[in-house]
Design an enzyme around this catalytic site. Structure first.
Site, short mmCIF file in Angstrom:
data_model
loop_
_atom_site.label_atom_id
_atom_site.label_comp_id
_atom_site.label_asym_id
_atom_site.label_seq_id
_atom_site.Cartn_x
_atom_site.Cartn_y
_atom_site.Cartn_z
N ASN A 211 39.53 27.35 42.57
CA ASN A 211 38.78 28.36 42.81
C ASN A 211 37.79 28.21 43.97
O ASN A 211 38.33 27.61 44.92
CB ASN A 211 38.16 29.03 41.49
CG ASN A 211 38.20 30.53 41.23
OD1 ASN A 211 38.19 31.13 42.29
ND2 ASN A 211 38.69 30.72 40.07
N ARG B 238 50.70 32.12 41.59
CA ARG B 238 50.33 32.70 42.85
C ARG B 238 49.26 32.19 43.43
O ARG B 238 48.51 31.27 42.94
CB ARG B 238 49.96 34.13 42.72
CG ARG B 238 48.83 34.25 41.73
CD ARG B 238 48.14 35.79 41.92
NE ARG B 238 46.97 36.08 40.83
CZ ARG B 238 45.53 35.64 41.09
NH1 ARG B 238 45.42 34.86 42.18
NH2 ARG B 238 44.74 36.02 39.96
N GLU C 186 38.08 40.25 44.86
CA GLU C 186 38.09 38.81 45.12
C GLU C 186 37.97 38.53 46.57
O GLU C 186 38.21 39.46 47.39
CB GLU C 186 39.16 38.06 44.70
CG GLU C 186 39.13 37.53 43.17
CD GLU C 186 38.23 36.11 42.86
OE1 GLU C 186 37.67 35.95 44.05
OE2 GLU C 186 38.10 35.66 41.98
N ASP D 81 33.58 30.81 39.19
CA ASP D 81 34.47 31.50 39.94
C ASP D 81 34.50 31.11 41.36
O ASP D 81 34.19 30.12 41.73
CB ASP D 81 34.73 33.08 39.68
CG ASP D 81 36.09 33.57 39.93
OD1 ASP D 81 36.80 33.15 40.82
OD2 ASP D 81 36.58 34.54 39.39
N ASN E 216 45.30 31.77 44.94
CA ASN E 216 44.06 32.09 44.41
C ASN E 216 43.09 32.05 45.51
O ASN E 216 43.32 32.41 46.55
CB ASN E 216 43.78 31.28 43.13
CG ASN E 216 42.28 32.07 42.32
OD1 ASN E 216 42.62 33.10 42.27
ND2 ASN E 216 41.60 31.16 42.03
#
Length: 304
Positions: A155, A103, A16, A212, A105
């Site tokens: 995101n 958490r 990511e 995403d 991102n």
């Protein structure tokens, strides 16, 4: 017309947050589940990793070459790349906002130097919602930008400075939204307290192919990684219409960024695949080159 290549066989579990650091010629990205920061230098092929003791969700470059910021589960910390160690904790999310199952991102630095970073719930498919925070230079506290009532799964994001807007992907609602930005590049509100926003596009798939990570090119178009779809899609930011689709040799792209000396390459992170039909090089970092397509600006840096 797109040329697709494997740039780095990183073997990430959940790759990511790719970001191009023009000061060092490095593509940084993370393996969230592997608790690892990757540093790949395309010019030499050098690939180094830093392993942390927590999941690391996103990283951003800073004004100090060799120092990056990493968003962990609740904290944003400095990381000395050469030493491979974490340092000062810049800020920690409030206990009142929850700990279990949450958490950080995706996150990026605005053109004006503020960090915009989302926090997600691992049970988002069960309706658990996240938040979007800001961290301004010199501050030690996060400010809430979007509450759980206003964001589902925060995101990817990108700025268009000429328009004074920031684009934001919400994977939970499967939308990309354009927000009017304030003086620090943060989504702003009108006098009535409502966000000044419009929906650019909806990509409904019943959470199968969620939008995403995303980035923006020098024509103002958005490039969005569609999870589980084997594709990166280009969307006209004005009309929301699909302009182009690039097929990848892996099934699970996660995020993308422009990099290279002229921002002429699109770097794409991917995640692990399992089973007999797993794609070769899943979890790797891929490079896509499309004639005439370049990024609009190198990654903005957080001032230290």
């Amino acid at each position: 017309m797109a040329k697709v290549e494997l740039a780095c066989d990183a073997q990430c579990d959940l790759g990511e947050s790719p970001v191009w650091d023009d000061a060092t010629g490095t593509v940084y990205f993370v393996d969230i589940n592997g608790k690892t920061i990757h540093a790949f230098v395309p010019a030499t092929g050098a690939h180094n990793t830093i392993t942390l003791d927590q999941a690391v969700a996103t990283i951003v470059p800073t004004s100090r070459p060799g120092t990056i910021l990493a968003a962990l589960e609740r904290e944003v910390v400095e990381v000395d790349v050469a030493a491979g160690t974490t340092g000062r904790v810049l800020a920690t999310t409030p206990e009142a906002h929850g700990v279990e199952g949450l958490r950080f991102n995706d996150g990026k630095v605005s053109p004006q130097g503020s960090l915009l970073v989302g926090r997600m719930h691992t049970k988002w498919r069960e309706g658990k919602r996240g938040r979007l925070y800001r961290l301004d230079p010199g501050s030690s506290e996060f400010g809430e930008v979007l509450s759980p009532e206003e964001v589902y799964l925060p995101n990817g994001m990108a700025w268009d400075e000429a328009k004074g807007v920031v684009y934001f992907a919400d994977s939970g609602t499967e939308t990309v939204v354009e927000y009017q930005a304030d003086a620090q590049g943060i989504p702003r509100r009108g006098e009535d307290g409502r966000l000044l926003a419009r929906t650019v596009c909806r990509l409904p798939s019943e959470h199968k192919y969620v939008p995403d990570g995303l980035t923006i090119d020098n024509a103002g178009n958005l490039w969005i990684a569609l999870g589980e779809s084997s594709t990166i899609v280009c969307i006209d930011s004005q009309t929301g219409k699909e302009l182009q689709r690039v097929t990848l040799p892996v099934k699970r792209p996660t995020a993308c960024t422009f990099g290279g000396e002229q921002l002429e390459h699109l770097y794409i992170t991917t995640r692990v695949e399992t089973g007999a039909d797993a794609s070769p090089n899943h979890g790797g970092l891929f490079k896509v080159t499309i004639p005439g397509v370049k990024g609009v600006a190198a990654a903005y840096k957080f001032p230290l």
